[in-house]
Motif scaffolding. Structure first.
Motif, PDB file in Angstrom:
ATOM      1  N   ASP A 141     -12.882  -7.451   1.254  1.00 33.75           N
ATOM      2  CA  ASP A 141     -12.030  -7.942   0.332  1.00 33.75           C
ATOM      3  C   ASP A 141     -12.289  -9.420  -0.362  1.00 33.75           C
ATOM      4  O   ASP A 141     -13.062  -9.387  -1.286  1.00 33.75           O
ATOM      5  N   LYS A 147     -13.095 -14.079  -6.638  1.00 27.13           N
ATOM      6  CA  LYS A 147     -11.921 -14.713  -6.729  1.00 27.13           C
ATOM      7  C   LYS A 147     -12.102 -15.975  -5.419  1.00 27.13           C
ATOM      8  O   LYS A 147     -12.419 -15.726  -4.539  1.00 27.13           O
ATOM      9  N   LYS A 231     -13.733  -1.789  -3.942  1.00 28.29           N
ATOM     10  CA  LYS A 231     -13.624  -3.124  -4.549  1.00 28.29           C
ATOM     11  C   LYS A 231     -14.734  -3.350  -5.552  1.00 28.29           C
ATOM     12  O   LYS A 231     -14.255  -3.710  -6.645  1.00 28.29           O
ATOM     13  N   ARG A 245      -8.069  -4.097 -11.791  1.00 29.63           N
ATOM     14  CA  ARG A 245      -8.124  -4.695 -10.604  1.00 29.63           C
ATOM     15  C   ARG A 245      -6.961  -5.164  -9.904  1.00 29.63           C
ATOM     16  O   ARG A 245      -6.362  -5.303  -8.885  1.00 29.63           O
ATOM     17  N   LEU A 248      -4.920  -3.552  -7.026  1.00 32.24           N
ATOM     18  CA  LEU A 248      -5.457  -4.432  -5.706  1.00 32.24           C
ATOM     19  C   LEU A 248      -4.210  -5.064  -5.122  1.00 32.24           C
ATOM     20  O   LEU A 248      -4.046  -5.566  -4.061  1.00 32.24           O
TER      21      LEU A 248
HETATM   22  N1  GLY Z   1      -7.871  -9.532  -3.400  1.00 31.77           N
HETATM   23  C1  GLY Z   1      -7.331  -8.901  -4.656  1.00 31.77           C
HETATM   24  C2  GLY Z   1      -8.616  -9.145  -5.764  1.00 31.77           C
HETATM   25  O1  GLY Z   1      -9.672  -9.621  -5.374  1.00 31.77           O
HETATM   26  O2  GLY Z   1      -8.407  -8.703  -6.623  1.00 31.77           O
END
Ligand code: GLY
Length: 366
Positions: A141, A147, A231, A245, A248
């Motif tokens: 992740d 992010k 992902k 997204r 998630l």
């Molecule tokens: N951990 C969730 C994202 O990267 O969107």
């Protein structure tokens, strides 16, 4: 006259490899061949636990290969994920003369990858970033998707940005040193991805519990690969977290509230597992999810040793307040295993209260 110019900047789509290379961290030749070309100076950013386990060795391999690499370690743990730590790291890099031509290699779990990502995004307005995640959660992740953030006293991950790495290098053999509770955090993340994206992957996780917990190489590698694939597909479709997204975030509306309520005595994975279960119950209450699927979700978490234990029983009122703290909550909801139907649905307070009551009476304090 009101002249107006249009400034059109073609934004390059970052393309990068997520390379799974088992045992590369213990094999300097393979490791060096897996790296992309680096900038003039390299800062290996890590925490003081991972420094001893992996990052010092990595730095050593780089130096003996003629690369100007230096270690920058900060104290391990979420408590370090602050603006103050970032400033200390920046000051270290300035003092050592790191400039624009720098590569930051992040070696560690999610705290390190988030911190190093944010550091790389802003240092000299952005330097090259390579992710080497060493926890399961970071592998599947945090290291993928760009992010990057630090916590502030009132909230996790509130100050940050999106900044994609040049490469992610995953060596699943690093999991051998990971504590079981940390491993479970990553497994919850895998189950979450299966629930919002891929029923076959859910079946796989359901039928390989012993192998995954005992770190069977073939099973671990397949499980990590599928999670990374999901992902990266979500990030490709919605880098800035405006739509897909957000799936998630399944389990996070309740999960975050539980983390705050329990003063973070629950790990992120433990809180999100309860959150996923409660949010699945909401979907069942709304007539979207079958009871059989809800049972399957509860069973898979229990089979991986997630106990849904809360340190104490909170009143529905207190739990509701924690959920509503950030305004009207929105829920990711699924209509089947691997079948999401909303990435941001509002639900009535009565449904939320019923779900929190079910969580207390049926799940956590049965
Ligand atoms: N951990 C969730 C994202 O990267 O969107």
């Amino acid at each position: 006259m009101n002249p107006t110019l249009i400034c059109t900047i073609p934004s390059p789509s970052p393309i990068y490899e997520i390379a799974m290379r088992r045992d590369c961290l213990s094999n300097p030749g393979v490791f060096m061949r897996t790296l992309p070309s680096l900038r003039q100076r390299v800062a290996v950013v890590t925490d003081d636990t991972v420094a001893l386990l992996y990052a010092q060795h990595i730095c050593h391999h780089l130096v003996v290969s003629g690369i100007a690499a230096e270690l920058c370690a900060f104290p391990s743990g979420e408590k370090s994920k602050t603006r103050a730590t970032k400033e200390l790291l920046e000051d270290q890099l300035f003092a050592r003369g790191f400039g624009r031509d720098t590569t930051i290699i992040a070696v560690g779990g999610g705290v390190v990858t988030d911190m190093a990502g944010y550091l790389a995004a802003t240092y000299c307005r952005g330097v090259q970033l390579i992710m080497i995640p060493t926890s399961l959660l970071a592998m599947v992740d945090a290291s993928i998707g760009g992010k990057a953030a630090v916590d502030v006293p009132s909230c996790k991950n509130l100050v940050g940005c999106f900044y994609q790495p040049s490469k992610v290098i995953i060596d699943p053999s690093a999991l051998a040193t990971l504590p079981l509770r940390e491993l479970r955090n990553g497994i919850v993340e895998m189950i979450k991805k299966a629930l919002v994206a891929d029923p076959a992957y859910f079946d796989f996780l359901e039928t390989h519990v012993e192998e995954l917990l005992s770190l069977n190489a073939a099973v671990v590698d397949k499980a990590i690969f599928e999670s990374c694939r999901i992902k990266k597909e979500f990030v490709e479709q919605d880098e800035r977290d405006c739509s897909k997204r957000r799936l998630l975030n399944f389990g996070h509306t309740i999960g975050h509230a539980l983390e705050v309520l329990t003063k973070f005595s629950l790990s992120h994975g433990e809180a999100v597992a309860i959150g996923i279960l409660v949010e699945s119950y909401i979907a069942e209450r709304l007539g979207k999810l079958s009871n059989e699927s809800l049972e399957r979700i509860q069973t898979i978490f229990r089979s991986y040793g997630l106990t849904f234990r809360l340190p104490e029983q909170y009143s529905i009122k207190n739990m509701c307040e924690a959920v509503l703290f950030r305004g009207q909550p929105r829920f990711v909801l699924i209509s089947g295993i691997g079948l999401p139907f909303s990435y941001g649905m509002e639900v009535d307070k009565a449904v939320l209260e019923d779900a929190l009551g079910w969580m207390n009476d049926v799940v956590c304090f049965n």
